[in-house]
Write an enzyme that holds these catalytic residues in place. Structure first.
Site, short mmCIF file in Angstrom:
data_model
loop_
_atom_site.label_atom_id
_atom_site.label_comp_id
_atom_site.label_asym_id
_atom_site.label_seq_id
_atom_site.Cartn_x
_atom_site.Cartn_y
_atom_site.Cartn_z
N ASN A 207 7.50 25.00 -21.14
CA ASN A 207 6.38 23.95 -20.81
C ASN A 207 5.44 24.80 -21.29
OD1 ASN A 207 5.14 25.33 -18.19
ND2 ASN A 207 7.34 24.21 -17.88
N LYS A 286 24.12 30.58 -32.32
CA LYS A 286 23.04 29.39 -33.18
C LYS A 286 23.43 28.49 -33.05
CE LYS A 286 19.70 29.04 -35.93
NZ LYS A 286 19.53 30.42 -37.45
N PHE A 320 2.79 21.52 -6.21
CA PHE A 320 1.80 20.30 -7.21
C PHE A 320 2.19 19.53 -7.55
CE2 PHE A 320 -2.38 23.48 -8.49
CZ PHE A 320 -2.09 25.10 -7.88
N LYS A 338 8.39 15.64 -0.61
CA LYS A 338 9.25 16.57 -0.58
C LYS A 338 9.07 17.49 0.54
CE LYS A 338 8.56 17.19 -5.43
NZ LYS A 338 9.33 17.97 -6.42
O1 PMT Z 1 -0.09 27.43 -15.75
P1 PMT Z 1 -1.26 27.58 -15.71
O2 PMT Z 1 -1.24 27.25 -17.11
O3 PMT Z 1 -2.37 27.65 -15.15
O4 PMT Z 1 -1.22 25.81 -15.61
C1 PMT Z 1 -1.19 25.61 -14.13
C2 PMT Z 1 -0.10 24.07 -13.73
C3 PMT Z 1 -0.50 22.83 -14.98
C4 PMT Z 1 1.44 24.30 -14.31
C5 PMT Z 1 -0.09 23.56 -12.22
O5 PMT Z 1 -1.75 23.59 -11.58
C6 PMT Z 1 0.54 22.20 -11.99
O6 PMT Z 1 0.33 21.76 -12.08
N1 PMT Z 1 1.31 22.95 -11.40
C7 PMT Z 1 2.99 22.01 -10.99
C8 PMT Z 1 3.32 21.56 -12.40
C9 PMT Z 1 4.65 21.19 -12.37
O7 PMT Z 1 5.66 21.47 -12.80
O8 PMT Z 1 4.39 19.89 -10.97
P2 PMT Z 1 5.97 18.73 -10.76
O9 PMT Z 1 4.72 17.44 -10.33
O10 PMT Z 1 6.03 18.35 -12.25
O11 PMT Z 1 5.98 18.84 -9.74
C10 PMT Z 1 5.72 18.79 -8.22
C11 PMT Z 1 6.27 19.79 -7.50
O12 PMT Z 1 7.49 20.36 -7.53
C12 PMT Z 1 5.68 21.67 -8.21
O13 PMT Z 1 5.17 22.37 -7.07
C13 PMT Z 1 6.98 21.91 -8.65
O14 PMT Z 1 6.82 23.55 -9.07
C14 PMT Z 1 7.95 21.73 -7.75
N2 PMT Z 1 8.78 21.15 -8.51
C15 PMT Z 1 9.77 21.04 -9.50
C16 PMT Z 1 10.64 20.45 -9.87
C17 PMT Z 1 11.48 20.94 -9.60
N3 PMT Z 1 12.40 20.83 -10.53
N4 PMT Z 1 11.74 22.31 -8.60
C18 PMT Z 1 10.78 22.12 -8.16
O15 PMT Z 1 10.77 22.51 -7.26
#
Ligand code: PMT
Length: 395
Positions: A207, A286, A320, A338
Site C-alpha cells: 500500500n 516467478k 488509526f 479492537k
Molecule cells: O505512512 P503515511 O504515508 O504517513 O500514512 C499515514 C497513514 C494513512 C498510513 C496513517 O495515518 C493511518 O491511517 N494508518 C492506519 C492505516 C490502516 O491500516 O487503517 P485500518 O483502518 O485498515 O486499520 C485499523 C487499525 O488496525 C490500524 O491501527 C492498523 O494498524 C491496525 N491493523 C489493521 C489490520 C491488521 N491486520 N492488523 C492491525 O493491527
C-alpha cells in the site's frame, strides 16, 4: 530548562569532531562545559576546546576546587544535558557498570540531566557483544544513544562505527533539550509504514504508506522523554536516532515483533497500514504470464491490534483508521471491536491528508466519547497533538 551542555570528549580519533560539535552548540546559544578524558588529550589539545567554549576544560578529578565548588558536582548539576561525543567502548562500559574513576565518569554518575552517548569506534569493537549489551542496558536505564554512521573508518575497516555527523548530533540534542519531557519513564511501541505480502520472489501486495505519520509519532514521543520501540514496514525513511528500531516486511513479521514487545510497553500506537489479506500461496518461482487472467486467492491476516485489545492489561492502546467513507461510524466500530482507548480517524480523501504527504487532518475519538477535530497540519505537529491527548487520558 537551563542552557548548559556538558560535553565529554573521550579518547578516539573522532575527538577532533568534538570541536565542531562544541562550536555548533555555542552557535546555538548554549553554554558548553567541556570535560576531556586523559586519552582524549592525546588526540586534541585542550586549548582547542578552551578557545571554542570560552571556558576552562575539566580534566583532573582531584584538582583543588575553585572557591567551594567541587567540579564534578557543580557541572553535573548545572547541566541541562550531558553529551559524550565521541563515546568510546570504555566510557560506555564504565557507565554500564557504575564505575566513576575520573572527572567525566563521575560527572555522568552525578548528573540528574539526560545523558546522551554518540559512540565512535572500530566496527568490530562496536559489534562486540559486551559493548552491545552495555548499550542495551544503558538504553533501558534511560540513557540516549546517537547511532554511529557506517562507512570508511580511520583504522582502515569498513562498517558501522563512524561518529554521526556533528550537525546531526547537535540537531538531535537540541530537540531533546527543547521539548518537555512529560513521557519520561514510559515505553511506547509505535508501528509505521506499509506491509508487503509476497506473491512470488519479485512481487508483493502493498500500500501507499510512507511511514511518515508513524515515524513522526516515534520522534515526538522520544523527544518528550519516552523510550520508543518503532516497528516499521519498508519505507524510504532513515531510522530515527535514539529509538529501538525493528524493520519488518510482512504483517506476520510485524505481528511477531509486536506481540513480543507488548508486555514491555506502556503505550501502543498503531499507525501502520497493515494488509488485511495476504496471498494464500507464495510461489517459489516467478509467476509466468499466461493467456487468460490470473486469479489470486487471498487469506485473511490476523488483526494485530485486535489481538492486543484482547491481551491488554495496563497498556493504553491507540489505533488509526484510514477511511474513504463513513469516517465516524467506521472509526467508532474499530474503537469498540479492537478494545482501544483512542482512535485517530484519517479521512484519506481530504487534500493533504493520509498517505505519503507531509501533512494530515484527523478526528480523534476517545473511549470516553470525547471527539476532537484537528485542522490540516504537519505530521510532526499532529504527532505532538496526539501525544497531548494521550497525556490527558493518562496524566
Ligand atoms: O505512512 P503515511 O504515508 O504517513 O500514512 C499515514 C497513514 C494513512 C498510513 C496513517 O495515518 C493511518 O491511517 N494508518 C492506519 C492505516 C490502516 O491500516 O487503517 P485500518 O483502518 O485498515 O486499520 C485499523 C487499525 O488496525 C490500524 O491501527 C492498523 O494498524 C491496525 N491493523 C489493521 C489490520 C491488521 N491486520 N492488523 C492491525 O493491527
Amino acid at each position: 530548562m537551563g542552557r548548559t551542555v556538558v560535553l565529554g570528549i573521550t579518547g578516539g580519533i573522532a575527538a577532533y569532531k568534538g570541536a565542531e560539535i562544541c562550536r555548533l552548540l555555542v552557535k546555538s546559544g548554549y553554554k558548553v562545559r567541556v570535560i576531556m578524558t586523559r586519552a582524549a588529550t592525546s588526540f586534541v589539545n585542550p586549548l582547542t576546546f578552551e578557545t571554542l567554549s570560552g571556558g576552562p576544560v575539566g580534566m583532573e578529578m582531584f584538582k583543588r576546587p575553585e572557591g567551594w565548588e567541587i567540579q564534578h558536582i557543580s557541572w553535573a548539576q548545572e547541566a541541562s544535558c550531558l553529551l559524550v561525543a565521541p563515546a568510546t567502548a570504555n566510557i560506555i562500559g564504565k557507565t554500564a557498570c557504575g564505575i566513576a574513576d575520573d572527572l567525566l565518569s563521575t560527572t555522568i554518575m552525578a548528573t540528574p540531566a539526560p545523558v546522551v552517548f554518540a559512540p565512535a569506534m572500530n566496527v568490530e569493537m562496536y559489534n562486540n557483544k559486551i559493548v552491545q549489551e552495555n548499550m542495551i542496558r544503558l538504553k533501558k536505564l534511560g540513557f540516549w544513544f546517537i547511532e554511529p554512521d557506517s562507512g570508511f573508518l580511520a583504522c582502515g575497516d569498513q562498517g558501522r562505527g563512524r561518529l554521526a555527523e556533528p550537525q546531526a548530533i547537535v540537531d538531535f540534542l537540541l530537540q531533546v533539550l527543547e521539548k518537555k519531557r512529560d513521557f519520561a519513564g514510559q515505553v511506547f511501541m509505535i508501528t509505521a509504514g506499509p506491509t508487503r505480502e509476497p506473491l512470488d520472489p519479485i512481487r508483493y501486495i502493498g500500500n501507499y504508506s510512507s511511514g511518515k505519520m508513524g515515524f513522526a509519532l516515534a520522534e515526538a514521543a522520544r523527544d518528550r522523554g519516552a523510550e520508543v520501540v518503532l516497528v516499521s514496514g519498508p519505507t524510504e525513511l532513515k531510522p530515527p536516532q535514539g529509538i529501538q528500531f525493528f524493520p519488518i516486511r510482512t504483517s506476520l513479521e510485524m505481528r511477531e515483533v509486536v506481540l513480543k514487545q507488548f508486555p514491555m510497553s506502556d503505550i501502543v500506537i498503531k499507525a501502520a497500514a497493515v494488509a488485511d489479506y495476504r496471498p494464500e500461496e507464495v510461489s517459489e518461482q516467478k509467476i509466468k504470464k499466461t493467456q487468460g487472467n490470473l486469479v489470486l486467492k487471498l487469506k485473511k491476516n490476523p488483526d494485530i491490534l485486535g489481538e492486543l485489545g484482547k491481551l491488554k492489561k495496563e497498556q493504553l492502546l491507540i489505533g488509526f483508521a484510514a477511511e474513504t467513507e463513513e469516517l465516524r461510524d467506521n472509526a467508532l466500530k474499530k474503537l469498540k471491536n479492537k478494545n482501544l482507548d483512542m482512535i485517530v480517524a484519517n479521512d484519506i480523501t481530504l487534500p493533504g491528508a493520509g498517505f505519503e504527504v507531509d501533512t494530515n487532518q484527523v478526528k480523534v475519538f476517545k473511549r470516553s466519547g470525547e471527539v476532537i477535530e484537528f485542522p490540516l497540519m504537519t505530521k510532526g505537529d499532529l504527532a505532538d497533538k496526539i501525544l497531548d491527548e494521550i497525556k490527558k487520558i493518562r496524566p
